[in-house]
Design a protein around this motif. Structure first.
Motif, PDB file in Angstrom:
ATOM      1  N   SER A  30       0.832  -1.211   0.000  1.00 22.23           N
ATOM      2  CA  SER A  30       0.000   0.000   0.000  1.00 22.23           C
ATOM      3  C   SER A  30       0.864   1.258   0.000  1.00 22.23           C
ATOM      4  O   SER A  30       0.567   2.237  -0.692  1.00 22.23           O
ATOM      5  CB  SER A  30      -0.929  -0.002   1.215  1.00 22.23           C
ATOM      6  OG  SER A  30      -1.773  -1.133   1.199  1.00 22.23           O
ATOM      7  N   HIS A  33       2.578   1.541  -3.474  1.00 25.61           N
ATOM      8  CA  HIS A  33       1.597   2.029  -4.451  1.00 25.61           C
ATOM      9  C   HIS A  33       1.413   3.538  -4.314  1.00 25.61           C
ATOM     10  O   HIS A  33       1.414   4.268  -5.313  1.00 25.61           O
ATOM     11  CB  HIS A  33       0.260   1.322  -4.231  1.00 25.61           C
ATOM     12  CG  HIS A  33      -0.879   1.913  -4.997  1.00 25.61           C
ATOM     13  ND1 HIS A  33      -1.102   1.639  -6.332  1.00 25.61           N
ATOM     14  CD2 HIS A  33      -1.856   2.797  -4.621  1.00 25.61           C
ATOM     15  CE1 HIS A  33      -2.165   2.313  -6.745  1.00 25.61           C
ATOM     16  NE2 HIS A  33      -2.640   3.022  -5.725  1.00 25.61           N
ATOM     17  N   THR A  34       1.277   4.004  -3.081  1.00 25.11           N
ATOM     18  CA  THR A  34       1.058   5.429  -2.827  1.00 25.11           C
ATOM     19  C   THR A  34       2.283   6.246  -3.190  1.00 25.11           C
ATOM     20  O   THR A  34       2.182   7.302  -3.844  1.00 25.11           O
ATOM     21  CB  THR A  34       0.703   5.656  -1.344  1.00 25.11           C
ATOM     22  OG1 THR A  34      -0.412   4.822  -1.013  1.00 25.11           O
ATOM     23  CG2 THR A  34       0.345   7.112  -1.084  1.00 25.11           C
ATOM     24  N   HIS A  37       2.801   6.639  -6.869  1.00 29.61           N
ATOM     25  CA  HIS A  37       1.840   7.574  -7.451  1.00 29.61           C
ATOM     26  C   HIS A  37       2.311   9.028  -7.287  1.00 29.61           C
ATOM     27  O   HIS A  37       2.211   9.830  -8.225  1.00 29.61           O
ATOM     28  CB  HIS A  37       0.473   7.403  -6.785  1.00 29.61           C
ATOM     29  CG  HIS A  37      -0.587   8.297  -7.338  1.00 29.61           C
ATOM     30  ND1 HIS A  37      -1.268   8.009  -8.504  1.00 29.61           N
ATOM     31  CD2 HIS A  37      -1.080   9.484  -6.899  1.00 29.61           C
ATOM     32  CE1 HIS A  37      -2.144   8.982  -8.752  1.00 29.61           C
ATOM     33  NE2 HIS A  37      -2.051   9.882  -7.780  1.00 29.61           N
ATOM     34  N   TYR A  38       2.834   9.351  -6.100  1.00 25.84           N
ATOM     35  CA  TYR A  38       3.219  10.739  -5.820  1.00 25.84           C
ATOM     36  C   TYR A  38       4.700  11.029  -6.024  1.00 25.84           C
ATOM     37  O   TYR A  38       5.081  12.171  -6.300  1.00 25.84           O
ATOM     38  CB  TYR A  38       2.817  11.102  -4.378  1.00 25.84           C
ATOM     39  CG  TYR A  38       1.331  11.145  -4.185  1.00 25.84           C
ATOM     40  CD1 TYR A  38       0.589  12.265  -4.558  1.00 25.84           C
ATOM     41  CD2 TYR A  38       0.644  10.052  -3.659  1.00 25.84           C
ATOM     42  CE1 TYR A  38      -0.796  12.294  -4.408  1.00 25.84           C
ATOM     43  CE2 TYR A  38      -0.737  10.073  -3.510  1.00 25.84           C
ATOM     44  CZ  TYR A  38      -1.452  11.202  -3.881  1.00 25.84           C
ATOM     45  OH  TYR A  38      -2.810  11.227  -3.737  1.00 25.84           O
ATOM     46  N   PHE A  60       2.398  10.828   6.356  1.00 26.40           N
ATOM     47  CA  PHE A  60       2.148  11.668   5.191  1.00 26.40           C
ATOM     48  C   PHE A  60       2.353  13.154   5.485  1.00 26.40           C
ATOM     49  O   PHE A  60       2.718  13.925   4.593  1.00 26.40           O
ATOM     50  CB  PHE A  60       0.749  11.395   4.634  1.00 26.40           C
ATOM     51  CG  PHE A  60       0.599  10.003   4.063  1.00 26.40           C
ATOM     52  CD1 PHE A  60       1.666   9.355   3.461  1.00 26.40           C
ATOM     53  CD2 PHE A  60      -0.610   9.327   4.136  1.00 26.40           C
ATOM     54  CE1 PHE A  60       1.542   8.077   2.937  1.00 26.40           C
ATOM     55  CE2 PHE A  60      -0.753   8.043   3.617  1.00 26.40           C
ATOM     56  CZ  PHE A  60       0.329   7.416   3.016  1.00 26.40           C
ATOM     57  N   MET A  71      -3.205  11.626  -0.021  1.00 29.09           N
ATOM     58  CA  MET A  71      -2.362  10.431   0.047  1.00 29.09           C
ATOM     59  C   MET A  71      -3.009   9.342   0.905  1.00 29.09           C
ATOM     60  O   MET A  71      -2.903   8.153   0.589  1.00 29.09           O
ATOM     61  CB  MET A  71      -0.970  10.779   0.576  1.00 29.09           C
ATOM     62  CG  MET A  71      -0.104  11.499  -0.444  1.00 29.09           C
ATOM     63  SD  MET A  71       1.658  11.550  -0.008  1.00 29.09           S
ATOM     64  CE  MET A  71       1.642  12.856   1.221  1.00 29.09           C
ATOM     65  N   THR A  72      -3.671   9.747   1.974  1.00 27.70           N
ATOM     66  CA  THR A  72      -4.356   8.780   2.834  1.00 27.70           C
ATOM     67  C   THR A  72      -5.458   8.060   2.057  1.00 27.70           C
ATOM     68  O   THR A  72      -5.624   6.833   2.166  1.00 27.70           O
ATOM     69  CB  THR A  72      -4.969   9.482   4.066  1.00 27.70           C
ATOM     70  OG1 THR A  72      -3.915  10.076   4.836  1.00 27.70           O
ATOM     71  CG2 THR A  72      -5.731   8.493   4.943  1.00 27.70           C
ATOM     72  N   THR A  74      -5.564   7.601  -1.217  1.00 25.86           N
ATOM     73  CA  THR A  74      -4.907   6.723  -2.189  1.00 25.86           C
ATOM     74  C   THR A  74      -4.449   5.435  -1.519  1.00 25.86           C
ATOM     75  O   THR A  74      -4.660   4.330  -2.034  1.00 25.86           O
ATOM     76  CB  THR A  74      -3.697   7.437  -2.827  1.00 25.86           C
ATOM     77  OG1 THR A  74      -4.146   8.608  -3.507  1.00 25.86           O
ATOM     78  CG2 THR A  74      -2.980   6.534  -3.821  1.00 25.86           C
ATOM     79  N   TYR A  75      -3.833   5.586  -0.349  1.00 26.57           N
ATOM     80  CA  TYR A  75      -3.339   4.428   0.409  1.00 26.57           C
ATOM     81  C   TYR A  75      -4.498   3.509   0.794  1.00 26.57           C
ATOM     82  O   TYR A  75      -4.446   2.295   0.560  1.00 26.57           O
ATOM     83  CB  TYR A  75      -2.614   4.919   1.661  1.00 26.57           C
ATOM     84  CG  TYR A  75      -2.145   3.814   2.593  1.00 26.57           C
ATOM     85  CD1 TYR A  75      -0.818   3.394   2.585  1.00 26.57           C
ATOM     86  CD2 TYR A  75      -3.030   3.200   3.490  1.00 26.57           C
ATOM     87  CE1 TYR A  75      -0.380   2.382   3.448  1.00 26.57           C
ATOM     88  CE2 TYR A  75      -2.598   2.187   4.344  1.00 26.57           C
ATOM     89  CZ  TYR A  75      -1.284   1.788   4.319  1.00 26.57           C
ATOM     90  OH  TYR A  75      -0.864   0.792   5.168  1.00 26.57           O
ATOM     91  N   TYR A  78      -6.308   1.456  -2.050  1.00 27.55           N
ATOM     92  CA  TYR A  78      -5.518   0.290  -2.464  1.00 27.55           C
ATOM     93  C   TYR A  78      -5.518  -0.770  -1.361  1.00 27.55           C
ATOM     94  O   TYR A  78      -5.720  -1.959  -1.611  1.00 27.55           O
ATOM     95  CB  TYR A  78      -4.084   0.720  -2.774  1.00 27.55           C
ATOM     96  CG  TYR A  78      -3.192  -0.410  -3.243  1.00 27.55           C
ATOM     97  CD1 TYR A  78      -3.072  -0.707  -4.600  1.00 27.55           C
ATOM     98  CD2 TYR A  78      -2.471  -1.189  -2.333  1.00 27.55           C
ATOM     99  CE1 TYR A  78      -2.259  -1.747  -5.039  1.00 27.55           C
ATOM    100  CE2 TYR A  78      -1.667  -2.233  -2.754  1.00 27.55           C
ATOM    101  CZ  TYR A  78      -1.560  -2.500  -4.106  1.00 27.55           C
ATOM    102  OH  TYR A  78      -0.758  -3.533  -4.541  1.00 27.55           O
TER     103      TYR A  78
END
Length: 219
Positions: A30, A33-34, A37-38, A60, A71-72, A74-75, A78
């Motif tokens: 997780s 993945h996050t 992305h960023y 974060f 971000m939370t 997104t995390y 997933y």
């Protein structure tokens, strides 16, 4: 192996992730993945392992205070999608909890996860029946190592801190126990490593969960 200082213990507080249920691969995946992305290509598995322990908000915020909620989300999106696929059991945990319940120990979960995700993990591993008390991030103003979540769990169980043991896989658990005045147990399967956890001086270190029964003198 019976620890004389633990023979009076009648209450046990457990961390969840990395202690009772093996969510390490889920958490690492997780975070990766996050981060991808960023911050494409910037973070490795070894990097994100250091994120494990504190709440997502702290991790974060340290990365980018302006994107904590984003971000939370997104995390968690997933994490929730992959939850049942990646969460695994730790050998001996179910049997240990079953024996502790049989012997009348009071038990609670003290976690930095949100309540919904914590309960989902407990139900998936069929451990929910052992815990009427779950203190999650949703129930507290301050998280471990602040003593508030442990004190809230002890109050719900009508427990005496001098007869309580906090079991966990991170420094937040060990320091939380010390700050709340309980005994502490580290678990050697911590993702940060047994040696790292030992530096925080838990009262005992468990190589397997069933060892807890021996330390407590449970037959």
């Amino acid at each position: 192996m019976i620890n004389k200082e633990l023979k009076t213990i009648d209450t046990i507080l457990f961390d969840l992730d990395g202690t009772l249920i093996n969510t390490i691969e889920l958490i690492v995946a997780s975070f990766l993945h996050t981060m991808e992305h960023y911050y494409p290509g910037k973070y490795t598995r070894e990097d994100v392992i250091t994120f494990i322990g504190p709440p997502l908000s702290e991790t974060f915020t340290n990365l980018d205070p302006s994107k904590v909620e984003e971000m939370t989300k997104t995390y968690r999106t997933y994490n929730h999608a992959k939850h049942d696929e990646l969460v695994k059991e730790y050998e001996g945990v179910y049997e240990t909890l079953e024996k502790l319940e049989e012997k009348g120990y009071k038990m609670a979960i003290v976690t930095t996860k949100s309540r919904g995700t914590a309960v989902r993990g407990l139900e998936l591993m069929k451990l929910d029946k052992f815990f009427d008390v779950v203190v999650s991030l949703d129930e507290v103003e301050n998280y471990k190592p602040h003593p508030e979540p442990l004190e809230k769990a002890m109050a719900a169980l009508q427990a005496d801190r001098s007869k309580t043991l906090m079991v966990g896989d991170s420094k937040h658990d060990i320091l939380g126990g010390k700050n709340a005045g309980t005994k502490t147990a580290g678990v050697a399967w911590s993702i940060q490593g047994k040696e790292s956890l030992q530096t925080y001086e838990p009262d005992i270190m468990l190589d397997t969960m069933p060892e807890l029964l021996h330390y407590l003198g449970v037959e």
